[in-house]
Design an enzyme around this catalytic site. Structure first.
Site, short mmCIF file in Angstrom:
data_model
loop_
_atom_site.label_atom_id
_atom_site.label_comp_id
_atom_site.label_asym_id
_atom_site.label_seq_id
_atom_site.Cartn_x
_atom_site.Cartn_y
_atom_site.Cartn_z
N ASP A 145 51.15 -1.04 4.61
CA ASP A 145 50.15 -1.41 5.59
C ASP A 145 49.61 -0.10 6.15
O ASP A 145 50.25 0.55 6.96
CB ASP A 145 50.81 -2.27 6.68
N LYS B 293 41.28 5.89 9.54
CA LYS B 293 40.84 4.72 8.79
C LYS B 293 39.40 4.34 9.15
O LYS B 293 38.68 3.78 8.32
CB LYS B 293 41.78 3.57 9.12
N GLU C 95 44.24 -7.62 4.50
CA GLU C 95 45.30 -7.71 5.51
C GLU C 95 45.60 -9.15 5.93
O GLU C 95 46.76 -9.55 5.97
CB GLU C 95 44.93 -6.85 6.72
N ASP D 106 44.50 -10.83 14.54
CA ASP D 106 45.15 -9.53 14.43
C ASP D 106 44.70 -8.62 15.57
O ASP D 106 43.61 -8.08 15.55
CB ASP D 106 44.80 -8.91 13.06
#
Lengths: 626, 107
Positions: free
Chosen positions: A25, A87, A186, A208
């Protein structure tokens, strides 16, 4: 001796054939690595027992970059060389980066290539390289823990990542020396971790809320395949904002002047806010105090934060996430009541208030059994374990299928399907084809996608030519066309002439540019036109066969007319003329009988030609020479 | 004839079986392969075969087929930690020699 793990029955690996796989992850704030050992999924801690690796890399003038907690500590003292949240920049151009968030944080260099670089003391570094450092660290951790080299990994990416961002993630993995088995969305990973892929079909929501970002994804499970229906979110909303809002309250309560606080004092207050927030997940009230680090006049301020108070503070932030949820629902075109369940991901979903409000919004109890920090990595690990081949075939997880059949054009504009729709990927299939004319030295391969029988009704994906086929009689060349679709949906088509070995290949992405609506239309048309398609196909097939036989008989007559008597010649000519006439008609049955008539008329002729050619080949040779 | 487990191995196996949700026990065995002759097999067992010997130690059922038992008799199965790595370890009195990596052995 080596340490062993328990295998599934019949799956015990031979020595040195261990297939080690891990799920990664690669998060904005924190990253994790997980694996399946002895049938159990677990995230792997480092030597200090920490599971989460802060996604922070610090570049130094000398020595290797530092990664993780140690780099995070220097975020304040050395901000320009300490890169966090990389990211957000991966796979994006400089213009996008400056538009999206504050680019003042780092010094971006517009390099010659389209990839922006960050200026550090160790040189100009691309975001891909920063990601690679994080991956390298996790790779090392996994390999030390598992006692061997990783065969492959599954890396998770947000569902909204585009092709460039996905490709950059793969590049980073390659740079880190990792073999990527697949990139997994994800939310899909979270759903897999909860085993939803084995459960009922329906709509699932993945909520999330991480440290710095919020994502909501709506997935539909259909025959074991997760389809992303819609995504929404906020790239600047997360648990850190909860801390900030609590810190503001603390400052206000303690009567401090926010502008007079140093960076160090501010950090101490934020830490206290974070501690209070986490403690309130389990208790109704918590004592808070600001030590003399934070309070200027060296006194210590004490107070109490209750859960009710906390809820009042964070409610506006949670409401913001819910408005994203509403938008995602609207985009997906579904009603709240259609939702089967809600999966909670990200550390901030530990907050009871978040769970309560999300549960109310979606009218169901959110799923929280798996540690929300680890659930995505766990799903990726399960997927990696299957992809690397550690599970029996019948447990093979169906995650992606080919939406429309793939095939090539054959003579007469017909489609020869090579991989049919709903085949799970990765998949490879081959079929042999041949040349149509004598002395044909090239073959055009036209790759098409669709369910219809005629090329004109399907979608053209690519064309390429196979050249250099040695001249041969029609039908004797053997050309093997191989279709291979990898796990990421990339199709490569290879044509290879088996005798000479000449080869030609092309790569295409079959799903590119097709919306679900278009796929559906194409499918529906194939159903409604099924009957006429079959008739059209039969007609074309007979026409192609007629052309082939007309051609071969004509060339035989030209070569060996002397072998025919006048009567035979007339019969063949009549049959030829009849077939020519029928060939342009539209009755496949009539063409077929005309072909048979011509065949019958020319059988003797063919036999005589054969004898003659054998005789000419044998004349002047002894038997034992053969 | 006996096969025994250490307490930590027994606890782990029970945990793994519970997590897996099915299985009648743990199967131990040997197969001829590897660089030094024999390799251990350690698998979940879903059924007891007709030529299986069944041992029970510390609440865990261990299955060994009669052929493998010749090589495994007297083995104690341990669960060990070495640095970050952890896993099962065979303390097998029949072993004369290990290969360099320790994944296979000779008797």
């Amino acid at each position: 001796m080596a340490l062993l793990q328990i295998s599934e029955p019949g799956q015990a690996a031979a020595p040195h054939q261990h297939k080690l796989a891990a799920g990664i992850d690669l998060g904005t704030t924190n990253s994790l690595v997980a694996t399946v050992r002895s049938g159990k999924v677990e995230t792997l801690p480092d030597a200090q027992g920490r599971h989460l690796l802060p996604s922070v890399v610090r570049y130094r003038e000398m020595g290797a970059p530092q990664v993780g907690a140690i780099a995070k500590q220097s975020a304040i003292s050395d901000p320009r060389n300490t890169i966090s949240s990389v990211k957000r920049y991966v796979g994006r151009g400089l213009a996008d980066i400056c538009k999206g968030c504050s680019c003042s944080e780092y010094e971006f260099v517009d390099s010659d290539s389209s990839v922006p670089r960050i200026r550090t003391v160790a040189g100009d570094i691309s975001p891909v390289e920063v990601s690679a450092e994080i991956l390298k660290n996790l790779k090392q951790r996994a390999e030390e823990t598992l006692g061997g080299e990783l065969t492959g990994v599954v890396i998770t990416v947000p569902a909204y990542f585009d092709d460039a961002q996905r490709q950059s993630t793969k590049d980073a993995a390659q740079l880190a020396g990792l073999q990527v088995l697949r990139l997994l969305n994800e939310p899909t990973a979270a759903a897999v971790a909860y085993g939803l892929d084995k459960g009922s079909e329906g709509v699932h929501v993945v909520y999330d809320l991480g440290g710095g970002t919020f994502d909501i994804s709506i997935l539909r499970l259909n025959r074991g395949v997760f389809e992303v229906m819609s995504t929404a979110g906020n790239t600047a909303l997360g648990g850190d904002d909860f801390d900030r809002i609590i810190a503001q309250w603390l400052i206000q309560q303690a009567g401090l002047d926010p502008s007079a606080l140093s960076a160090g004092q501010m950090r101490a207050i934020l830490l206290e806010a974070c501690r209070a927030k986490e403690a309130l997940s389990d208790t109704e009230a918590v004592n808070v105090f600001l030590s003399d680090d934070a309070v200027a006049d060296s006194s210590v301020w004490r107070g109490e934060l209750t859960r009710t108070r906390l809820n009042e503070l964070i409610d506006p932030l949670i409401k913001k996430t819910l408005s994203s949820c509403r938008r995602a629902l609207r985009d997906a075109g579904i009603d709240v009541d259609e939702i089967e369940d809600v999966v909670m991901v990200g550390g901030s979903t530990r907050s009871p208030r978040v769970r309560e409000l999300v549960g109310d919004f979606f009218h169901c109890e959110p799923m929280v059994d798996i540690d929300p920090d680890k659930v995505v990595a766990a799903g990726a690990a399960i997927q990696a374990d299957i992809l690397v081949g550690n599970k029996p075939d019948d447990e093979m997880l169906l995650l992606d299928v080919i939406p429309l059949s793939l095939g090539i054009e054959t003579m007469g504009g017909l489609v020869e399907k090579i991989i049919s729709r709903n085949t799970t990927i990765p998949s490879a299939k081959a079929q042999d084809f041949t040349t149509f004319k004598d002395g044909q030295t090239a073959l055009a391969v036209h790759v098409v996608q669709g369910e219809r029988e005629l090329v004109s009704d399907c979608r053209s994906l690519a064309r390429f030519e196979l050249r250099g086929i040695p001249p041969m009689v029609a039908g004797s060349a053997r050309i093997r066309v191989t279709f291979q679709v990898d796990a990421d949906g990339l199709l490569s088509v290879t044509a290879r002439e088996q005798i000479s070995g000449v080869e030609s290949t092309v790569q295409v992405k079959p799903s590119f540019g097709l919306t679900d609506g278009e796929i559906e239309t194409m499918l529906r048309e194939s159903m409604s036109h099924a009957k006429e398609d079959i008739v059209a196909r039969m007609l074309r097939e007979q026409q192609v066969e007629a052309d082939r036989i007309l051609e071969s008989v004509a060339s035989a007559i030209t070569a060996d007319a002397a072998l025919l008597t006048d009567v035979e010649r007339t019969q063949i000519d009549i049959a030829l003329a009849e077939l020519r006439k029928m060939r342009d008609g539209d009755d496949p049955q009539k063409i077929k009988s005309a072909i048979e008539a011509l065949n019958a008329a020319s059988t003797d002729f063919a036999a005589r030609r054969m004898d003659a050619s054998i005789q000419s080949a044998m004349t002047g040779h002894k038997v034992d020479e053969f | 004839m006996s096969i025994t487990l250490t307490q930590s191995a027994a606890d782990r196996i029970r945990g793994f079986l519970e997590n897996r949700g099915k299985g009648v026990g743990l199967r131990l065995g040997v197969k001829t392969s590897g660089c030094s002759g024999m390799a251990y097999v350690i698998e979940f067992a879903d059924e007891i075969g007709s030529d299986d010997e069944v041992f029970e130690d510390k609440g865990v059922r261990v299955l060994v087929d009669t052929k493998s038992l010749i090589y495994l008799d007297g083995t104690e199965l341990d669960y060990a930690k070495e640095g970050l790595n952890e896993g099962f370890k065979f303390n097998n009195p029949n072993v004369k020699d290990n290969c360099g990596c320790g994944e296979s052995f000779t008797v």
